[in-house]
Design an enzyme around this catalytic site. Structure first.
Site, mmCIF file in Angstrom:
data_model
loop_
_atom_site.group_PDB
_atom_site.id
_atom_site.type_symbol
_atom_site.label_atom_id
_atom_site.label_comp_id
_atom_site.label_asym_id
_atom_site.label_seq_id
_atom_site.Cartn_x
_atom_site.Cartn_y
_atom_site.Cartn_z
ATOM 1 N N ASP A 174 0.969 -1.174 0.018
ATOM 2 C CA ASP A 174 -0.072 -0.097 -0.055
ATOM 3 C C ASP A 174 0.912 1.234 -0.039
ATOM 4 O OD1 ASP A 174 -2.290 1.689 0.416
ATOM 5 O OD2 ASP A 174 -1.573 1.655 2.536
ATOM 6 N N ASP A 224 -0.065 4.994 0.891
ATOM 7 C CA ASP A 224 -0.235 6.060 1.982
ATOM 8 C C ASP A 224 -0.132 5.501 3.228
ATOM 9 O OD1 ASP A 224 -1.054 8.442 0.163
ATOM 10 O OD2 ASP A 224 -2.725 7.025 -0.218
HETATM 11 C C1 G6P Z 1 -5.473 5.855 0.082
HETATM 12 C C2 G6P Z 1 -5.705 6.440 1.525
HETATM 13 C C3 G6P Z 1 -7.315 6.825 1.818
HETATM 14 C C4 G6P Z 1 -7.757 7.687 0.472
HETATM 15 C C5 G6P Z 1 -7.624 6.838 -0.786
HETATM 16 C C6 G6P Z 1 -7.794 7.660 -1.867
HETATM 17 O O1 G6P Z 1 -5.801 4.689 0.288
HETATM 18 O O2 G6P Z 1 -5.429 5.650 2.615
HETATM 19 O O3 G6P Z 1 -7.394 7.618 3.092
HETATM 20 O O4 G6P Z 1 -9.024 8.095 0.640
HETATM 21 O O5 G6P Z 1 -6.142 6.622 -0.890
HETATM 22 O O6 G6P Z 1 -7.025 8.748 -1.974
HETATM 23 P P1 G6P Z 1 -6.930 9.864 -3.261
HETATM 24 O O7 G6P Z 1 -5.274 10.493 -3.236
HETATM 25 O O8 G6P Z 1 -7.282 9.289 -4.726
HETATM 26 O O9 G6P Z 1 -8.000 10.985 -2.762
HETATM 27 MG MG MG Z 2 -2.606 3.053 3.515
#
Ligand code: G6P
Ligand code: MG
Length: 213
Positions: free
Chosen positions: A9, A11
């Site tokens: 993953d 973030d």
């Molecule tokens: C990751 C984060 C989420 C977020 C998602 C979409 O999975 O953990 O918290 O909502 O990405 O991110 P984005 O950059 O497309 O808004």
């Molecule tokens: Mg994450």
């Protein structure tokens, strides 16, 4: 090696952009009058899509919004978030993450990203990892978000490997569930380490070296 590939993953695993998500959503929440958006709410947003993350905040809001207004709010948050991402550079890649990735690659593991984020490729470029991974699957390439396993299955397919030969590394409950549903073993960091079913509980990114040997 126990695994031929590792699917990370992004973030909250490769980089600390989970903190930027929290701050940007906090600003958006304040804009619509939600003053009690907490870290615990932010944990519920880990791993899930932008629109699903917005719903976590809207549950705390007294008024309702049309679909058009919801898209505008999500876009407003994304603008705030992108301005934070724009400040990132290679210095935001921790030494521990970069050296662990290099050791894993040196041992012959294939390395991939499986992220719900539509900003994943931009973040990887900011970190100097634009061409590093063997496969990158992001939020633009999937139709079902975590906890659906689609993002990880697509990454395994791009690597040409079955799920049982890949380890998924996650910080989110939704991501751990996605990995297990796809037939992967899962290593959890932070919130991910607390989830039921997590195969390996990590206290740091470098702990991976002991698992994948
Ligand atoms: C990751 C984060 C989420 C977020 C998602 C979409 O999975 O953990 O918290 O909502 O990405 O991110 P984005 O950059 O497309 O808004
Ligand atoms: Mg994450």
């Amino acid at each position: 090696m126990k695994f031929k590939a590792i699917i990370f993953d992004l973030d909250g695993v490769i980089c600390a952009t989970d903190e930027y998500h929290y701050r940007a959503w906090k600003q958006l929440a304040a804009f619509i009058g939600v003053s009690d958006f907490t870290r615990a709410d932010s944990d519920l947003q880990r791993g899930i899509s932008r629109m699903d993350s917005l719903e976590v905040i809207l549950r705390k809001c007294k008024r309702t919004f049309s679909d058009e207004e919801k898209f505008a709010l999500a876009e407003q948050k994304n603008q705030i978030y992108r301005s934070m991402l724009a400040t990132m550079s290679e210095r935001d890649l921790s030494k521990s993450v970069s050296s662990t990735l290099c050791v894993l690659r040196g041992r012959g593991a294939k390395l991939a990203i499986g992220s719900s984020s539509k900003n994943a490729k931009y973040i990887l470029e900011r970190l100097g990892l634009g061409a590093f991974f063997d496969a990158v699957v992001d939020g633009n390439m999937i139709s079902r978000g975590k906890p659906d396993p689609e993002v990880f299955l697509k990454a395994a397919e791009l690597l040409g490997l079955p799920p049982r030969e890949c380890l998924v590394v996650e910080d989110a409950a939704a991501g751990i569930r996605a990995a297990l549903a796809g037939g992967f073993q899962a290593a959890g960091l932070g919130e991910g380490a607390k989830c039921e079913g997590t195969t390996y509980r990590l206290s740091s990114f470098a702990d991976l070296l002991a698992i994948v040997n």
